[in-house]
Design a protein around this motif. Sequence first.
Motif, PDB file in Angstrom:
ATOM      1  N   THR A 183      17.114  54.762   2.815  1.00 16.73           N
ATOM      2  CA  THR A 183      16.670  56.133   3.127  1.00 16.73           C
ATOM      3  C   THR A 183      15.368  56.496   2.427  1.00 16.73           C
ATOM      4  O   THR A 183      14.637  57.368   2.907  1.00 16.73           O
ATOM      5  CB  THR A 183      17.756  57.148   2.720  1.00 16.73           C
ATOM      6  N   ARG A 184      15.049  55.836   1.338  1.00 19.87           N
ATOM      7  CA  ARG A 184      13.823  56.167   0.615  1.00 19.87           C
ATOM      8  C   ARG A 184      12.580  55.730   1.388  1.00 19.87           C
ATOM      9  O   ARG A 184      11.466  56.180   1.095  1.00 19.87           O
ATOM     10  CB  ARG A 184      13.836  55.521  -0.775  1.00 19.87           C
ATOM     11  N   TYR A 185      12.754  54.861   2.392  1.00 22.72           N
ATOM     12  CA  TYR A 185      11.622  54.367   3.176  1.00 22.72           C
ATOM     13  C   TYR A 185      11.536  54.997   4.567  1.00 22.72           C
ATOM     14  O   TYR A 185      10.575  54.749   5.287  1.00 22.72           O
ATOM     15  CB  TYR A 185      11.719  52.844   3.332  1.00 22.72           C
ATOM     16  N   LEU A 186      12.519  55.791   4.929  1.00 26.05           N
ATOM     17  CA  LEU A 186      12.517  56.391   6.253  1.00 26.05           C
ATOM     18  C   LEU A 186      11.623  57.629   6.279  1.00 26.05           C
ATOM     19  O   LEU A 186      11.502  58.332   5.272  1.00 26.05           O
ATOM     20  CB  LEU A 186      13.945  56.774   6.667  1.00 26.05           C
ATOM     21  N   PRO A 187      10.987  57.907   7.413  1.00 24.51           N
ATOM     22  CA  PRO A 187      10.107  59.086   7.514  1.00 24.51           C
ATOM     23  C   PRO A 187      10.880  60.379   7.261  1.00 24.51           C
ATOM     24  O   PRO A 187      12.082  60.463   7.538  1.00 24.51           O
ATOM     25  CB  PRO A 187       9.609  59.027   8.966  1.00 24.51           C
ATOM     26  N   GLU A 188      10.191  61.370   6.740  1.00 30.31           N
ATOM     27  CA  GLU A 188      10.837  62.658   6.459  1.00 30.31           C
ATOM     28  C   GLU A 188      11.348  63.326   7.735  1.00 30.31           C
ATOM     29  O   GLU A 188      12.349  64.022   7.727  1.00 30.31           O
ATOM     30  CB  GLU A 188       9.852  63.591   5.737  1.00 30.31           C
ATOM     31  N   ASN A 189      10.656  63.101   8.832  1.00 24.95           N
ATOM     32  CA  ASN A 189      11.051  63.707  10.102  1.00 24.95           C
ATOM     33  C   ASN A 189      11.889  62.747  10.950  1.00 24.95           C
ATOM     34  O   ASN A 189      11.839  62.767  12.180  1.00 24.95           O
ATOM     35  CB  ASN A 189       9.825  64.150  10.894  1.00 24.95           C
ATOM     36  N   ALA A 190      12.671  61.903  10.278  1.00 19.01           N
ATOM     37  CA  ALA A 190      13.464  60.895  10.981  1.00 19.01           C
ATOM     38  C   ALA A 190      14.683  61.520  11.653  1.00 19.01           C
ATOM     39  O   ALA A 190      15.335  62.407  11.091  1.00 19.01           O
ATOM     40  CB  ALA A 190      13.916  59.808  10.016  1.00 19.01           C
ATOM     41  N   CYS A 191      14.966  61.056  12.848  1.00 20.06           N
ATOM     42  CA  CYS A 191      16.205  61.392  13.555  1.00 20.06           C
ATOM     43  C   CYS A 191      17.050  60.121  13.550  1.00 20.06           C
ATOM     44  O   CYS A 191      16.802  59.194  14.321  1.00 20.06           O
ATOM     45  CB  CYS A 191      15.897  61.846  14.976  1.00 20.06           C
ATOM     46  N   ILE A 192      18.032  60.059  12.640  1.00 18.00           N
ATOM     47  CA  ILE A 192      18.759  58.817  12.370  1.00 18.00           C
ATOM     48  C   ILE A 192      20.045  58.760  13.188  1.00 18.00           C
ATOM     49  O   ILE A 192      20.918  59.621  13.056  1.00 18.00           O
ATOM     50  CB  ILE A 192      19.082  58.706  10.867  1.00 18.00           C
ATOM     51  N   THR A 193      20.150  57.724  14.006  1.00 12.41           N
ATOM     52  CA  THR A 193      21.308  57.555  14.874  1.00 12.41           C
ATOM     53  C   THR A 193      22.008  56.241  14.560  1.00 12.41           C
ATOM     54  O   THR A 193      21.390  55.172  14.609  1.00 12.41           O
ATOM     55  CB  THR A 193      20.895  57.560  16.358  1.00 12.41           C
ATOM     56  N   GLY A 194      23.291  56.327  14.220  1.00 13.75           N
ATOM     57  CA  GLY A 194      24.104  55.131  14.034  1.00 13.75           C
ATOM     58  C   GLY A 194      24.795  54.785  15.335  1.00 13.75           C
ATOM     59  O   GLY A 194      25.223  55.674  16.076  1.00 13.75           O
ATOM     60  N   LEU A 195      24.892  53.494  15.634  1.00 14.17           N
ATOM     61  CA  LEU A 195      25.526  53.070  16.871  1.00 14.17           C
ATOM     62  C   LEU A 195      26.762  52.236  16.569  1.00 14.17           C
ATOM     63  O   LEU A 195      26.707  51.288  15.769  1.00 14.17           O
ATOM     64  CB  LEU A 195      24.557  52.276  17.743  1.00 14.17           C
ATOM     65  N   SER A 196      27.875  52.591  17.200  1.00 10.59           N
ATOM     66  CA  SER A 196      29.115  51.870  16.992  1.00 10.59           C
ATOM     67  C   SER A 196      30.031  52.054  18.196  1.00 10.59           C
ATOM     68  O   SER A 196      30.139  53.157  18.751  1.00 10.59           O
ATOM     69  CB  SER A 196      29.828  52.363  15.724  1.00 10.59           C
ATOM     70  N   TYR A 197      30.691  50.984  18.579  1.00 11.12           N
ATOM     71  CA  TYR A 197      31.654  51.029  19.675  1.00 11.12           C
ATOM     72  C   TYR A 197      32.813  51.969  19.344  1.00 11.12           C
ATOM     73  O   TYR A 197      33.429  52.560  20.224  1.00 11.12           O
ATOM     74  CB  TYR A 197      32.170  49.611  19.932  1.00 11.12           C
ATOM     75  N   SER A 198      33.077  52.139  18.035  1.00 12.46           N
ATOM     76  CA  SER A 198      34.209  52.954  17.599  1.00 12.46           C
ATOM     77  C   SER A 198      33.922  54.456  17.626  1.00 12.46           C
ATOM     78  O   SER A 198      34.831  55.265  17.445  1.00 12.46           O
ATOM     79  CB  SER A 198      34.626  52.560  16.181  1.00 12.46           C
ATOM     80  N   SER A 199      32.664  54.840  17.862  1.00  8.48           N
ATOM     81  CA  SER A 199      32.321  56.261  17.866  1.00  8.48           C
ATOM     82  C   SER A 199      33.021  56.981  19.014  1.00  8.48           C
ATOM     83  O   SER A 199      33.150  56.456  20.117  1.00  8.48           O
ATOM     84  CB  SER A 199      30.809  56.433  17.987  1.00  8.48           C
ATOM     85  N   GLN A 200      33.433  58.220  18.739  1.00  8.06           N
ATOM     86  CA  GLN A 200      34.084  59.033  19.763  1.00  8.06           C
ATOM     87  C   GLN A 200      33.063  59.709  20.681  1.00  8.06           C
ATOM     88  O   GLN A 200      33.434  60.263  21.714  1.00  8.06           O
ATOM     89  CB  GLN A 200      34.950  60.108  19.087  1.00  8.06           C
ATOM     90  N   LYS A 201      31.795  59.662  20.309  1.00 11.64           N
ATOM     91  CA  LYS A 201      30.746  60.286  21.114  1.00 11.64           C
ATOM     92  C   LYS A 201      30.055  59.227  21.963  1.00 11.64           C
ATOM     93  O   LYS A 201      29.309  58.391  21.462  1.00 11.64           O
ATOM     94  CB  LYS A 201      29.720  60.984  20.208  1.00 11.64           C
TER      95      LYS A 201
END
Length: 266
Positions: A183-201
């Motif tokens: 996270t210390r290297y990600l842009p301040e205006n980052a929109c962070i999305t995790g991807l997983s088959y187990s997600s309910q969304k």
Amino acid sequence: MAKRKRGKALGSVESDSKKGRGERGKIESKADDVIASKQREEAVAKCSKSNPHLRDVKSRAVFVLENASLTKGFVHKKKKILRCNEDGNSLLRQGKNPNDYQPDIVFEALRAILDSKLNKAGMVGAIYVKTDAGLLLEVKPNVRIPRTCKRFCGVVVDVLEKSCIRSKDTGDVLIRVVEGPVTRYLPENACITGLSYSSQKSVQIKDYVSGISDDFNPVFVVGAMVNGKVSEEYTNDYVSISDYPLSAKFCLGMICHALEQKWSIF
């Protein structure tokens, strides 16, 4: 561009000592396959001419590959990255599960990103690989990694030992070990999305990507392991893009293709 003959060194690199001695030693053998891709630079310039609208797009895609199996070990007194298809018997004798040692997953995942039209158009900002041991690697988007997993693993051994690989021609860093968390290297205006088959969304990746404003840098966190799921701790959203489990390579291909359509990269 003329094709390079198979078996020839693709380039040469220099490395920084992990102990910080300030010396640069020439890495021979497998690490010679890692070069700064001039082909990408040419493609970026060409894409800028044919797609002038990209000049106005300030955001860049960032990819985080989690839980990559890049475990260094000794086999027949030789250092290497352990692979289930080569070292399965040795791992079984040690009471370890060979399926936990599959560096080919992160190798194919990296190639899916680096070889994409998205990256060739200069729209990939950064790539990070977090190993299952907790180490964090930064892979520059302009790097050209080896075409085989075996040689890629040889490069990884050099990176883990020397902490940094540089281009011999320019001195630019190509792959390096960095201090976490990511996270210390990600842009301040980052929109962070995790991807997983187990997600309910569940989402349609094309529609989902189109809905991300160009005021934000899209960050996609994808697992590079056989089993398990990526961390939700630092994500803004956690989604599934298929009703079926997908390989990291295929998942990243879908993301890259969706971004290419969003930014009209053809």
